[in-house]
Design a protein around this motif. Structure first.
Motif, PDB file in Angstrom:
ATOM      1  N   HIS A 105      30.603  25.871  37.948  1.00  0.00           N
ATOM      2  CA  HIS A 105      31.724  26.444  38.719  1.00  0.00           C
ATOM      3  C   HIS A 105      32.466  27.494  37.906  1.00  0.00           C
ATOM      4  O   HIS A 105      32.535  28.641  38.302  1.00  0.00           O
ATOM      5  CB  HIS A 105      32.682  25.377  39.234  1.00  0.00           C
ATOM      6  CG  HIS A 105      32.049  24.516  40.271  1.00  0.00           C
ATOM      7  ND1 HIS A 105      31.804  24.955  41.543  1.00  0.00           N
ATOM      8  CD2 HIS A 105      31.549  23.258  40.206  1.00  0.00           C
ATOM      9  CE1 HIS A 105      31.201  24.006  42.224  1.00  0.00           C
ATOM     10  NE2 HIS A 105      31.020  22.971  41.426  1.00  0.00           N
ATOM     11  N   TYR A 112      33.551  23.877  47.845  1.00  0.00           N
ATOM     12  CA  TYR A 112      32.116  24.002  47.588  1.00  0.00           C
ATOM     13  C   TYR A 112      31.436  22.656  47.840  1.00  0.00           C
ATOM     14  O   TYR A 112      30.455  22.555  48.581  1.00  0.00           O
ATOM     15  CB  TYR A 112      31.944  24.449  46.131  1.00  0.00           C
ATOM     16  CG  TYR A 112      30.538  24.657  45.595  1.00  0.00           C
ATOM     17  CD1 TYR A 112      29.644  23.605  45.463  1.00  0.00           C
ATOM     18  CD2 TYR A 112      30.114  25.906  45.162  1.00  0.00           C
ATOM     19  CE1 TYR A 112      28.374  23.789  44.927  1.00  0.00           C
ATOM     20  CE2 TYR A 112      28.847  26.111  44.622  1.00  0.00           C
ATOM     21  CZ  TYR A 112      27.989  25.048  44.503  1.00  0.00           C
ATOM     22  OH  TYR A 112      26.739  25.246  43.965  1.00  0.00           O
ATOM     23  N   GLU A 142      36.551  35.995  37.654  1.00  0.00           N
ATOM     24  CA  GLU A 142      36.310  35.046  38.740  1.00  0.00           C
ATOM     25  C   GLU A 142      34.860  34.595  38.655  1.00  0.00           C
ATOM     26  O   GLU A 142      33.947  35.414  38.788  1.00  0.00           O
ATOM     27  CB  GLU A 142      36.556  35.736  40.093  1.00  0.00           C
ATOM     28  CG  GLU A 142      36.464  34.811  41.278  1.00  0.00           C
ATOM     29  CD  GLU A 142      37.500  33.692  41.215  1.00  0.00           C
ATOM     30  OE1 GLU A 142      38.691  34.001  41.253  1.00  0.00           O
ATOM     31  OE2 GLU A 142      37.099  32.512  41.111  1.00  0.00           O
ATOM     32  N   ALA A 143      34.648  33.302  38.416  1.00  0.00           N
ATOM     33  CA  ALA A 143      33.278  32.834  38.192  1.00  0.00           C
ATOM     34  C   ALA A 143      32.394  33.172  39.397  1.00  0.00           C
ATOM     35  O   ALA A 143      31.332  33.765  39.257  1.00  0.00           O
ATOM     36  CB  ALA A 143      33.275  31.346  37.941  1.00  0.00           C
ATOM     37  N   PHE A 144      32.815  32.783  40.576  1.00  0.00           N
ATOM     38  CA  PHE A 144      32.102  33.209  41.776  1.00  0.00           C
ATOM     39  C   PHE A 144      33.112  33.875  42.721  1.00  0.00           C
ATOM     40  O   PHE A 144      33.142  35.074  42.869  1.00  0.00           O
ATOM     41  CB  PHE A 144      31.395  32.029  42.462  1.00  0.00           C
ATOM     42  CG  PHE A 144      30.666  32.462  43.701  1.00  0.00           C
ATOM     43  CD1 PHE A 144      29.513  33.216  43.625  1.00  0.00           C
ATOM     44  CD2 PHE A 144      31.156  32.141  44.968  1.00  0.00           C
ATOM     45  CE1 PHE A 144      28.859  33.656  44.781  1.00  0.00           C
ATOM     46  CE2 PHE A 144      30.512  32.566  46.118  1.00  0.00           C
ATOM     47  CZ  PHE A 144      29.355  33.325  46.014  1.00  0.00           C
ATOM     48  N   GLY A 145      33.965  33.080  43.362  1.00  0.00           N
ATOM     49  CA  GLY A 145      34.981  33.661  44.245  1.00  0.00           C
ATOM     50  C   GLY A 145      34.706  33.352  45.703  1.00  0.00           C
ATOM     51  O   GLY A 145      34.242  34.214  46.455  1.00  0.00           O
ATOM     52  N   LEU A 146      34.998  32.107  46.099  1.00  0.00           N
ATOM     53  CA  LEU A 146      34.751  31.747  47.507  1.00  0.00           C
ATOM     54  C   LEU A 146      35.651  32.535  48.444  1.00  0.00           C
ATOM     55  O   LEU A 146      35.236  32.904  49.547  1.00  0.00           O
ATOM     56  CB  LEU A 146      34.966  30.244  47.710  1.00  0.00           C
ATOM     57  CG  LEU A 146      33.885  29.346  47.132  1.00  0.00           C
ATOM     58  CD1 LEU A 146      34.255  27.883  47.278  1.00  0.00           C
ATOM     59  CD2 LEU A 146      32.533  29.608  47.799  1.00  0.00           C
TER      60      LEU A 146
HETATM   61  C1  LCN Z   1      35.478  27.687  40.499  1.00  0.00           C
HETATM   62  C2  LCN Z   1      35.841  29.008  40.445  1.00  0.00           C
HETATM   63  O1  LCN Z   1      36.691  29.471  39.526  1.00  0.00           O
HETATM   64  C3  LCN Z   1      35.384  29.933  41.472  1.00  0.00           C
HETATM   65  O2  LCN Z   1      35.152  31.229  41.007  1.00  0.00           O
HETATM   66  C4  LCN Z   1      34.178  29.419  42.224  1.00  0.00           C
HETATM   67  O3  LCN Z   1      34.013  30.185  43.393  1.00  0.00           O
HETATM   68  C5  LCN Z   1      34.398  27.971  42.584  1.00  0.00           C
HETATM   69  O4  LCN Z   1      34.617  27.188  41.442  1.00  0.00           O
HETATM   70  C6  LCN Z   1      33.231  27.369  43.360  1.00  0.00           C
HETATM   71  O5  LCN Z   1      32.063  27.374  42.597  1.00  0.00           O
END
Ligand code: LCN
Ligand code: UDP
Length: 795
Positions: free
Chosen positions: A427, A295, A664-668
């Motif tokens: 994150h 990120y 999963e906070a976001f999930g790249l």
């Molecule tokens: C941390 C996480 O656990 C992910 O879900 C995110 O996508 C990542 O950081 C980037 O923000």
């Protein structure tokens, strides 16, 4: 809700009593929301009380997050709507039912923890400091803070202008960089002067040949009162002037935003990301080193491009600079993390600057330490960082961005000391990842040190000028799930602190700005001209070749599509869960092979407890289900080009991507897979819920119900068998979704615009929040610092 509920309880005393006694039946003190509801349904069915199903009681129970029971009381924390809470209690003997305050509710909860009964505790409440501060009301406004502020304050601006005040004029006068003043000079002394100058300026521009640029016009415009910064071309300058003229006539929030975004304010940015292995190669996939690093590196490239573009269009010739400040690790395990400085690839002037963690005697901590252990080192780290930043930039930065709890705390310390606009990015907040992480913090303290982390989070969230989140759900969840930030609104850590009002998600500091996937690395499998076919031999070996140094399993049937998953080997990522679902389902095994990239296959290689435990579990599952010829598990760290091509390679073979995390906070990886064209099955808890539209741009799966998750995948393969275009339809819709919403270009524009706007409102209103900051200082010194120092003593 409350009045109806109370009346209903009074009118149905017998049924309510029996139901609540039943909750109490199995002797547990805490019952989760989903269990409350299931128990309620069973109760109604067994007792012929179906009438209860359509009652205010049912509504309240459906929305209850928890029941807390200590005889003779039962407390419910009800979340009737997104980010709104109501606490009620029921007395088993008197059968009375009433609302209680947040403080009373939290105090009651503390009874569940040994030695906390009736012990005085520090209460933390930010509300009194924020009384005069504008807050939003509607849940749909959450995450759109800047729009709210703009609307709110353009009215204020109108009033101020009408009263002859000059907030815009004062703001225009403060800008400059490296001894160059921008925007206006001393010839303009009042708003009336400014209005006149703008008219004359625009008349002057009308008479100039259209190809002239700022240097040709600078002299004449300076005489009128204008300094550089308005634009490079005649057209650009004219747009800035007319926007300002319109604003002075009638302030409007959209014009205000457009105008502020054009003012030169951002030349240097500092980004904090202390923990982990922060590098550009061979670091991803290690414990604590994942999406945050990706990120930030992508963010920096996009930010630099956008800063350069803006500065150029403003008619200026400065070179922007970005510093990523992270930790220097002498025992760098073959990475560059022992280098004090490293240029960020693909940038002109962005670097990674590494500063060590030190003991009190100044000696350097040589090895990697987990993100849960970093707290004692951050204060010294930030002092050293401050010196380094000032030496490298020669001035204060224009913006400080914190990342994750540790980076956000350092951002707080630096922004406070340097008086700079501060933005934080979470994150992944740990609080919602671990069940009862606050209530039973003492039991987890040795491993996780949440007493430090949650206090640091509170400090950073409350001191940030603005907070960026990747999705709405990260802030305020959904109708059923509590948001990550929302979970900080009130909670208790018995024996340490009771947070009455911790964070307010209706605060306009929250803004949703979603990240993207690097377009040069992650693009559709259909983009033949850009594909890296030269890497296919290597990929073939990795996936289908014989056993390698860090691999397990050899795929017997190479014609089946791949179920592919890639993540750090953390418990929460649930890669072992996915292998187990696959092991339990012969039909899925018949239809596909499973490719797992994560961690290491050798437990001795891991320095992290959680990872080691997952490695052992993975081996056990592969053995139990005899998956040796159906699963390929690689413990490799692929370089970016290879991992980008890998997604497409799997897509060529009509495979899919699975992201089975418990949360999963976001999930790249989800957007990387989607943009590559892989139909994606991702957890319904966290960012993917918002990223994917189920059945259209991918699929949601429930990590707690493996049988249902595998059924979703089987249904997909079934549809693909019936309709040869189905795979491509989902693939195309996934690609489209990412292209529309998740790009770094959109991100960089938004972030810079937010910085300008918050900078303006901070300058011209009371957004400074000095009272809150004083309170935070006490929290830092009297609470956080003490806990962090204790960690050092424990070792
Ligand atoms: C941390 C996480 O656990 C992910 O879900 C995110 O996508 C990542 O950081 C980037 O923000
Ligand atoms: N990644 C990788 N190799 C691995 C595991 C992950 O390159 O073995 C990359 C992946 O492509 C993605 C990032 O690391 O860019 C993981 O980010 P995500 O947001 O999915 O999860 P996080 O690790 O931050 O929780």
């Amino acid at each position: 809700m409350l009045t109806k509920l109370r009346r209903f309880v009074e009118d149905n005393q017998d049924a309510v009593y029996s139901l609540f006694r039943r909750f109490q039946g199995d002797g547990r003190n805490l019952i989760l929301g989903s269990e409350i509801w299931d128990e309620f349904l069973r109760f109604c069915k067994e007792n012929g009380h179906e009438y209860l199903l359509d009652s205010p009681l049912a509504e309240a129970l459906k929305k209850s997050q928890e029941a807390t029971i200590v005889d003779p009381w039962l407390y419910l924390d009800i979340r009737p709507r997104v980010a709104r809470w109501l606490y009620v209690r029921y007395h088993f003997e008197s059968m009375s039912f009433e609302e209680v305050s947040t403080a009373e509710f939290l105090a009651f909860k503390e009874n569940l923890v040994n030695d906390s009964y009736n012990i005085p505790i520090l209460e933390i409440d930010f509300n009194p400091f924020e009384r005069n501060f504008p807050k939003m009301n509607q849940s749909r406004s959450i995450g759109h803070g800047v729009e709210f502020l703009n609307r709110r304050f353009s009215t204020k601006l109108t009033n101020e202008l009408a009263q002859g005040e000059e907030p815009l004029l004062a703001f225009l006068k403060v800008h400059g960089y490296q001894d160059v003043s921008f925007m206006i000079n001393n010839k303009i002394d009042s708003t009336a002067d400014l209005r006149r100058a703008l008219i004359r300026g625009m008349e002057y521009l009308d008479k100039q040949p259209p190809d002239r640029e700022w240097p040709d016009l600078a002299h004449d415009l300076r005489v009128l009162g204008f300094e550089p910064g308005w634009g490079r071309t005649i057209e650009g300058i004219r747009i800035s002037m007319s926007l300002l003229a319109d604003l002075l006539e009638a302030p409007d929030h959209e014009i205000l935003e457009q105008f502020l975004a054009r003012i030169p304010m951002i030349f240097n940015v500092v980004i904090l990301s202390p923990h982990g292995f922060f590098g550009q190669e061979h670091v991803l996939g290690r414990p604590d080193t994942g999406g945050q690093v990706v990120y930030i590196l992508d963010q920096v490239r996009a930010l630099e491009r956008e800063m350069q573009k803006r500065i150029y269009n403003q008619g200026l010739d400065f070179t922007p600079q970005i510093l990523i400040i992270t930790r220097l690790i002498p025992d760098s395990e073959g990475t560059t993390c022992s280098y004090p400085v490293e240029q960020v690839h693909g940038t002109d002037n962005a670097s990674i600057v590494r500063i060590p963690f030190r003991n009190h005697d100044g000696t350097i901590i040589p090895h990697w330490i987990s993100r849960f252990q970093v707290w004692p080192y951050l204060e010294e780290f930030s002092r050293e960082a401050e010196k380094e930043i000032l030496a490298r930039l020669g001035r204060r930065p224009d913006l400080i961005i914190g990342n994750y709890s540790d980076g956000n705390l350092v951002a707080y310390l630096l922004a406070r000391s340097l008086e700079v606009t501060m933005c934080t990015i979470a994150h992944a907040l740990e609080k919602t990842k671990y069940l009862y992480s606050a209530l039973y913090w003492k039991d987890m303290e040795e491993q996780y040190h949440f007493s430090c982390q949650f206090t640091a989070d509170l400090i950073a969230m409350n001191s940030a000028d603005f907070i960026i989140s990747s999705t709405f759900q990260e802030i305020a969840g959904s109708s059923d799930v509590v948001g990550q930030y929302e979970s900080y609104s009130s909670f208790t850590m018995p024996g340490l602190q009771r947070i009455i009002h911790g964070v307010d998600v209706f605060d306009p500091k929250f803004n949703i700005v979603s990240p993207g996937a690097d377009e040069e690395t992650y693009f559709s499998y259909t983009e033949n001209d850009m594909r890296l076919y030269g890497l296919h031999g290597e990929l073939e070996d990795l996936i289908y070749g014989s056993a390698q140094a860090d691999s397990r399993g050899e795929l017997a049937d190479k014609d089946k599509p791949l179920l592919f998953s890639m993540a750090r080997l953390d418990h929460i990522k649930n890669l072992t869960g996915l292998v187990q679902w696959y092991g339990e389902n012969p039909e899925l095994q018949e239809l596909s092979n499973l490719l797992i990239i994560g961690g290491t296959t050798n437990p001795d290689y891991s320095g992290d407890n959680e990872e080691r435990e997952q490695v052992l579990r993975m081996h056990e599952i592969i053995d139990t289900y005899n998956l040796e010829s159906k699963v390929r598990w690689l413990g490799v760290r692929l370089d970016k080009k290879l991992s980008g091509e890998l997604y497409r390679y799997v897509a060529d073979r009509k495979g899919v991507f699975v992201q089975p995390a418990y949360f999963e906070a976001f999930g790249l990886t989800v957007i990387e897979a989607m943009v590559s064209g892989l139909p994606t099955f991702a957890t319904c808890f966290g960012g993917p819920l918002e990223i994917i539209e189920h059945g259209r741009s991918g699929f949601h799966i429930d990590p707690n119900h493996g049988d249902k998750a595998t059924q979703v995948m089987l249904d997909f393969f079934q549809k693909c068998a019936e309709d040869p275009n189905y795979w491509e339809t989902i693939s195309a819709q996934g690609r489209q979704r990412v292209a529309e919403r998740y790009t770094w270009k959109l991100y960089a524009k938004r972030l810079l615009t937010l910085t300008c706007i918050y900078g303006f409102w901070k300058f011209s209103t009371n957004l400074e929040r000095e009272e809150t900051n004083r309170y935070l200082e006490m929290l830092y010194h009297l609470q956080f610092r003490h806990r962090a120092e204790q960690m050092r003593n424990v070792g």
